[in-house]
Design a protein around this motif. Sequence first.
Motif, short mmCIF file in Angstrom:
data_model
loop_
_atom_site.label_atom_id
_atom_site.label_comp_id
_atom_site.label_asym_id
_atom_site.label_seq_id
_atom_site.Cartn_x
_atom_site.Cartn_y
_atom_site.Cartn_z
N ARG A 183 19.32 37.83 0.26
CA ARG A 183 20.66 38.23 0.72
C ARG A 183 21.08 37.60 2.05
N GLY A 184 20.28 36.68 2.57
CA GLY A 184 20.54 36.14 3.90
C GLY A 184 21.93 35.58 4.10
N ALA A 185 22.41 34.81 3.13
CA ALA A 185 23.75 34.21 3.26
C ALA A 185 24.81 35.29 3.37
N ALA A 186 24.68 36.33 2.58
CA ALA A 186 25.66 37.42 2.60
C ALA A 186 25.63 38.16 3.94
N TYR A 187 24.43 38.46 4.43
CA TYR A 187 24.32 39.16 5.72
C TYR A 187 24.98 38.37 6.83
N LEU A 188 24.74 37.06 6.86
CA LEU A 188 25.33 36.24 7.92
C LEU A 188 26.85 36.18 7.80
N ALA A 189 27.34 36.07 6.57
CA ALA A 189 28.79 36.03 6.37
C ALA A 189 29.43 37.35 6.81
N LEU A 190 28.80 38.45 6.48
CA LEU A 190 29.34 39.76 6.84
C LEU A 190 29.32 39.97 8.36
N ARG A 191 28.30 39.46 9.02
CA ARG A 191 28.18 39.67 10.47
C ARG A 191 29.09 38.75 11.27
N THR A 192 29.35 37.56 10.77
CA THR A 192 30.09 36.57 11.56
C THR A 192 31.50 36.31 11.06
N GLY A 193 31.80 36.72 9.83
CA GLY A 193 33.11 36.41 9.26
C GLY A 193 33.20 35.01 8.70
N ALA A 194 32.08 34.29 8.69
CA ALA A 194 32.08 32.92 8.15
C ALA A 194 32.20 32.95 6.63
N PRO A 195 32.96 32.05 6.06
CA PRO A 195 33.01 31.96 4.59
C PRO A 195 31.71 31.39 4.04
N ILE A 196 31.38 31.74 2.82
CA ILE A 196 30.25 31.15 2.12
C ILE A 196 30.79 30.08 1.17
N VAL A 197 30.35 28.85 1.36
CA VAL A 197 30.78 27.76 0.49
C VAL A 197 29.63 27.43 -0.46
N PRO A 198 29.78 27.68 -1.76
CA PRO A 198 28.71 27.37 -2.72
C PRO A 198 28.67 25.88 -3.01
N VAL A 199 27.47 25.32 -2.99
CA VAL A 199 27.27 23.91 -3.32
C VAL A 199 26.19 23.82 -4.39
N ALA A 200 26.56 23.31 -5.54
CA ALA A 200 25.62 23.14 -6.65
C ALA A 200 25.32 21.66 -6.83
N HIS A 201 24.09 21.37 -7.22
CA HIS A 201 23.70 19.99 -7.48
C HIS A 201 22.79 19.97 -8.71
N TRP A 202 22.73 18.81 -9.32
CA TRP A 202 21.82 18.67 -10.48
C TRP A 202 21.43 17.22 -10.63
N GLY A 203 20.16 17.01 -10.95
CA GLY A 203 19.63 15.66 -11.12
C GLY A 203 18.69 15.25 -10.01
N VAL A 204 18.78 15.91 -8.84
CA VAL A 204 17.92 15.56 -7.71
C VAL A 204 16.45 15.79 -8.05
N HIS A 205 16.18 16.82 -8.83
CA HIS A 205 14.79 17.16 -9.16
C HIS A 205 14.10 16.05 -9.93
N ARG A 206 14.86 15.19 -10.57
CA ARG A 206 14.25 14.07 -11.30
C ARG A 206 13.63 13.06 -10.34
N ILE A 207 14.02 13.10 -9.07
CA ILE A 207 13.52 12.14 -8.08
C ILE A 207 12.25 12.67 -7.40
N PHE A 208 12.25 13.96 -7.00
CA PHE A 208 11.09 14.48 -6.29
C PHE A 208 11.13 16.01 -6.28
N THR A 209 10.18 16.61 -6.96
CA THR A 209 10.16 18.07 -7.01
C THR A 209 8.72 18.58 -7.08
N VAL A 210 8.58 19.88 -7.32
CA VAL A 210 7.26 20.51 -7.34
C VAL A 210 6.43 20.02 -8.53
N GLY A 211 5.13 20.31 -8.46
CA GLY A 211 4.25 19.94 -9.55
C GLY A 211 3.88 18.47 -9.58
N GLY A 212 4.07 17.79 -8.44
CA GLY A 212 3.75 16.36 -8.39
C GLY A 212 4.71 15.50 -9.18
#
Length: 255
Positions: A134-163
């Motif tokens: 809930r960290g993003a929500a707590y910070l937004a509620l305390r500061t009034g900052a908007p939450i901007v969602p950013v989604a990505h896909w395909g990066v995991h093909r370059i370097f991710t968990v499991g070697g």
Amino acid sequence: MPDLTYRLVIRACHVLFRALGLRIDVRGAYRLPQTGPVVVAANHSSFIDFMFVGLVATARGRLVRFMAKKSVFDAPVSGQLLRGMHHIPVDRAHGETAARAAYRALLAGEVVGIYPEATIGRAFVVKDRVDVKRGAAYLALRTGAPIVPVAHWGVHRIFTVGGRWSLRRGTAVQVLVGDPITPMPGEDAEALTTRVHDVLVGMVERLVDAYPQKPAQPHTAWWWPATRGGAAPAADEARHLDEEARLKADAGRRG
């Protein structure tokens, strides 16, 4: 020049992107405010996805101060770079310290980047709501900052968990920026987190739908989601793998 280390790292990232011939498609960057405090909430599927989430901010003339696990700061090279870029270390045992640092950064008008999933999602889709922090929500509620969602896909093909990593040229990476999310009157952190989670889920699904390099044989592609017939771990298996990795890491720290 302010943030010299950060700007040098950005240049190095662009050199890497060109060397790999990545097909990067960033859409909706205009939705990130050019001034004032912003909480960026992104999905987490790779060790390097912060490079691509950061592209959104640099397109708007801004820099993101990412919250990242403390162990990365403890390594000699990466730690020096992360501190030079004023990112925020997160110690799971003392999360309040990181929360205060993020709070101060937002009050100073900075962009703070948070991964609500906390750790890399091994299913390569957004984790279930019960696994989201809930960290993003707590910070937004305390500061009034908007939450901007950013989604990505395909990066995991370059370097991710499991070697899993690949230097294959021409990999497609898609980044999508959603509309700013602001707390509604009377909304608490739980409800706001649910809203942000649902938006990110939908955005990632849209990216998978539109991904230009779908595997010819999904059942053999480790990086393609199980929900689409791919060989990536299903949600329950991914959660089990996450827990195993956490226990191993905790044992290593105690040792």
